[in-house]
Design an enzyme around this catalytic site. Structure first.
Site, short mmCIF file in Angstrom:
data_model
loop_
_atom_site.label_atom_id
_atom_site.label_comp_id
_atom_site.label_asym_id
_atom_site.label_seq_id
_atom_site.Cartn_x
_atom_site.Cartn_y
_atom_site.Cartn_z
N SER A 124 25.89 50.12 -19.51
CA SER A 124 27.02 50.33 -18.21
C SER A 124 26.80 49.53 -17.15
O SER A 124 25.92 49.47 -16.40
CB SER A 124 27.18 51.80 -18.06
N GLU A 126 27.74 50.83 -14.36
CA GLU A 126 27.31 51.76 -13.33
C GLU A 126 25.85 51.46 -13.19
O GLU A 126 25.22 51.69 -12.13
CB GLU A 126 27.55 53.16 -14.05
N TYR A 148 23.59 59.43 -13.89
CA TYR A 148 24.13 58.81 -15.18
C TYR A 148 23.60 57.30 -15.03
O TYR A 148 23.10 56.96 -15.98
CB TYR A 148 25.56 58.69 -14.87
P1 NAP Z 1 33.42 59.40 -24.41
O1 NAP Z 1 34.91 59.34 -24.69
O2 NAP Z 1 33.23 60.46 -23.03
O3 NAP Z 1 32.75 59.54 -25.54
C1 NAP Z 1 31.34 60.16 -25.64
C2 NAP Z 1 30.89 60.65 -27.13
O4 NAP Z 1 29.59 61.18 -26.93
C3 NAP Z 1 31.75 61.70 -27.66
O5 NAP Z 1 32.28 61.44 -28.88
C4 NAP Z 1 30.80 62.89 -27.19
O6 NAP Z 1 31.16 64.04 -28.41
C5 NAP Z 1 29.57 62.34 -27.88
N1 NAP Z 1 28.44 63.10 -27.37
C6 NAP Z 1 28.11 63.70 -25.97
N2 NAP Z 1 27.05 64.29 -26.19
C7 NAP Z 1 26.46 64.01 -27.06
C8 NAP Z 1 25.04 64.66 -27.84
N3 NAP Z 1 24.51 65.34 -27.31
N4 NAP Z 1 25.05 64.35 -29.10
C9 NAP Z 1 26.01 63.58 -29.78
N5 NAP Z 1 27.19 63.16 -29.36
C10 NAP Z 1 27.39 63.55 -27.95
O7 NAP Z 1 32.91 57.96 -23.79
P2 NAP Z 1 33.41 56.63 -24.08
O8 NAP Z 1 34.35 56.21 -22.66
O9 NAP Z 1 33.99 56.41 -25.43
O10 NAP Z 1 32.02 55.60 -23.73
C11 NAP Z 1 31.30 55.40 -24.85
C12 NAP Z 1 29.88 54.86 -24.42
O11 NAP Z 1 29.88 53.90 -23.52
C13 NAP Z 1 29.09 55.90 -23.51
O12 NAP Z 1 27.81 55.87 -23.75
C14 NAP Z 1 29.49 55.58 -22.24
O13 NAP Z 1 28.57 56.21 -21.14
C15 NAP Z 1 29.64 54.23 -22.27
N6 NAP Z 1 30.36 53.35 -21.45
C16 NAP Z 1 31.71 53.61 -21.17
C17 NAP Z 1 32.52 52.79 -20.28
C18 NAP Z 1 33.86 53.28 -20.10
O14 NAP Z 1 34.53 52.50 -19.22
N7 NAP Z 1 34.36 53.88 -21.09
C19 NAP Z 1 31.68 51.81 -19.62
C20 NAP Z 1 30.50 51.53 -19.99
C21 NAP Z 1 29.75 52.39 -20.81
P3 NAP Z 1 31.97 65.12 -28.23
O15 NAP Z 1 33.35 64.76 -28.64
O16 NAP Z 1 31.51 66.22 -29.18
O17 NAP Z 1 31.85 65.70 -26.74
O1 G4F Z 2 37.24 56.97 -13.52
P1 G4F Z 2 35.92 57.16 -12.90
O2 G4F Z 2 35.36 58.51 -12.94
O3 G4F Z 2 34.88 56.08 -13.59
P2 G4F Z 2 33.35 55.52 -13.24
O4 G4F Z 2 32.55 56.60 -12.29
O5 G4F Z 2 33.41 54.11 -12.73
O6 G4F Z 2 32.56 55.40 -14.61
C1 G4F Z 2 33.16 55.10 -15.75
O7 G4F Z 2 32.92 53.93 -15.78
C2 G4F Z 2 31.47 53.50 -16.04
C3 G4F Z 2 31.30 52.07 -15.95
O8 G4F Z 2 31.12 51.44 -14.78
C4 G4F Z 2 31.00 54.10 -17.38
F1 G4F Z 2 29.79 53.83 -17.57
C5 G4F Z 2 31.04 55.61 -17.23
O9 G4F Z 2 30.72 56.10 -18.44
C6 G4F Z 2 32.69 55.92 -16.89
O10 G4F Z 2 33.64 55.53 -18.14
O11 G4F Z 2 35.90 56.87 -11.49
C7 G4F Z 2 36.40 55.47 -10.99
C8 G4F Z 2 36.24 55.41 -9.56
C9 G4F Z 2 35.17 55.92 -8.55
O12 G4F Z 2 34.64 55.07 -7.59
C10 G4F Z 2 35.56 57.42 -8.33
O13 G4F Z 2 34.75 57.98 -7.04
O14 G4F Z 2 37.48 56.13 -9.13
C11 G4F Z 2 37.14 57.05 -7.86
N1 G4F Z 2 37.87 58.17 -7.97
C12 G4F Z 2 38.64 58.37 -6.74
N2 G4F Z 2 39.34 59.66 -7.00
C13 G4F Z 2 37.99 59.27 -8.83
C14 G4F Z 2 38.86 60.14 -8.27
N3 G4F Z 2 37.40 59.28 -10.12
C15 G4F Z 2 37.68 60.63 -10.66
N4 G4F Z 2 37.19 60.77 -11.85
N5 G4F Z 2 38.58 61.58 -10.26
C16 G4F Z 2 39.11 61.48 -9.11
O15 G4F Z 2 39.78 62.20 -8.68
#
Ligand code: NAP
Ligand code: G4F
Length: 322
Positions: A124, A126, A148
């Site tokens: 990520s 992050e 995280y």
């Molecule tokens: P998400 O929608 O939150 O999906 C997370 C998945 O992980 C869900 O299927 C959840 O299952 C499963 N899970 C959670 N805890 C588990 C456990 N203990 N054992 C097995 N499965 C478990 O996340 P996403 O946005 O698709 O992201 C996919 C991956 O990319 C994650 O690793 C995230 O950290 C990483 N990532 C995401 C972003 C982004 O912007 N989306 C960016 C960079 C990296 P349940 O349905 O049962 O909860």
């Molecule tokens: O949407 P966010 O919660 O995503 P964040 O923290 O960037 O994390 C996501 O992206 C990561 C990749 O860089 C992934 F690895 C991670 O799993 C996840 O998918 O927050 C985005 C920004 C933050 O700066 C937060 O402080 O939005 C700001 N924000 C402002 N108001 C808020 C809010 N975030 C959330 N969730 N809720 C608010 O009300």
């Protein structure tokens, strides 16, 4: 020959788009699902008859060993995680167990049971946290700002360590934020589009947010899962940044979302300290030129179109409910 893939986190946003992509490529698709009192398969309802679900949890080594023995995968995509950054301060130990040690457990299960299997780790942006340079690329030092982010750095290095120690094919995709109508409701983009649709439908009066000045490099999840797949088709395993190269603020996102329904965000948005984080990542913007040059990957959906896509989906959802 038909390839077999195992996706952990198949019920999540990325898992569901990746499963669709792999089915289109004629893969035999397995998904690891954990036991929940109420199963959560909303994102995969439309494909559930075409995939195999195996029970397992990243907390449980034996379930991962069994899953690999059952599926005999050619490729494993480790997408499962406690993925909400804000929750990682409330549940830091769980986040470390799942996101850091969980990845190690999957790597161990592959090493013990199917060492020639290719492994994708969902790393990520992050991890860059308090960014040390802009834009961020594969050589930018990490400075994680949340439990995280710290856990993801561990998993990143575990992935490289298994590549170097055991000659396994292990790739890190360092993905910047990517969104879609399937994004979890607590993430800021989806929280905004859901709330704007509710306000438009007369179901909600205001929208409480935290730091409106945070900036992110937001892309479309459907584009980003293609990069995951391309990484595992490459002739050697490597690490790639996946990003659009554009940064936008939460304020810009909220402004565009309200404009979609002809409203001014300033009339509805309240800043609530509850949504500020103990340590904020203020700015992320990625340089994905390595992936563009080596994998031939590029994002298709622009920021403005992503906002429109998510708004349209949430407006239609509330219209259907009415
Ligand atoms: P998400 O929608 O939150 O999906 C997370 C998945 O992980 C869900 O299927 C959840 O299952 C499963 N899970 C959670 N805890 C588990 C456990 N203990 N054992 C097995 N499965 C478990 O996340 P996403 O946005 O698709 O992201 C996919 C991956 O990319 C994650 O690793 C995230 O950290 C990483 N990532 C995401 C972003 C982004 O912007 N989306 C960016 C960079 C990296 P349940 O349905 O049962 O909860
Ligand atoms: O949407 P966010 O919660 O995503 P964040 O923290 O960037 O994390 C996501 O992206 C990561 C990749 O860089 C992934 F690895 C991670 O799993 C996840 O998918 O927050 C985005 C920004 C933050 O700066 C937060 O402080 O939005 C700001 N924000 C402002 N108001 C808020 C809010 N975030 C959330 N969730 N809720 C608010 O009300």
């Amino acid at each position: 020959m038909t390839k077999t893939a195992l996706i952990t986190g198949i019920t999540g946003q990325d898992g569901s788009y990746l499963a669709e992509l792999l089915l289109e490529q004629k893969y035999d698709v397995y998904g690891l699902v954990r036991r929940l009192s109420t199963p959560n398969t909303t994102n995969i309802t439309h494909i559930v008859d075409n995939i195999h679900l195996v029970e397992g949890d990243l907390m449980d080594q034996s379930s991962l060993d069994t899953a690999i023995q059952q599926c005999r995968p050619d490729e494993v995509y480790n997408l499962a995680a406690q993925s909400f950054v804000a929750t990682s301060w409330q549940q830091p130990v769980l986040t470390g167990e799942v996101d850091a040690l969980g990845a190690l457990r999957v790597l161990e299960a592959i090493r013990r049971n199917k060492k020639d299997c290719r492994y994708y780790q969902a790393s990520s942006s992050e991890m860059f946290g308090k960014v040390q340079e802009t834009p961020q690329n594969e050589k930018t030092p990490f400075y994680p700002r949340s439990p995280y982010g710290v856990a993801k750095v561990y998993a990143y290095w575990a992935t490289i360590n298994y590549r170097e120690s055991y000659e396994m094919f292990c790739a890190n995709g360092i993905l910047f934020n990517h969104e879609s109508p399937r994004r979890g409701i607590e993430f800021v983009t989806r929280k905004i589009t859901d709330a704007v649709a509710r306000i438009d439908a007369g179901l909600q009066k205001d929208l409480r947010l935290g730091n409106l000045d945070a900036e992110r490099d937001w892309g479309y999840a459907g584009d980003y899962v293609k990069a995951m797949w391309k990484m595992l088709q490459h002739d050697s395993s490597d690490d790639f940044v996946i990003a659009t190269g554009e940064a936008h603020s939460v304020r810009e996102f909220v402004d565009l979302a309200f404009k979609e329904v002809g409203l001014d965000y300033e009339d509805y948005v309240l800043v609530d300290p509850k949504f500020f984080r103990p340590a904020e990542v203020n700015f992320l913007m990625g340089d994905s030129s390595k992936a563009r040059n080596i994998l031939g990957w590029q994002p298709e959906v622009k920021f403005e179109d992503l906002v429109k896509m998510m708004m349209k989906a949430d407006i239609e959802r509330y219209a259907r409910k009415r």
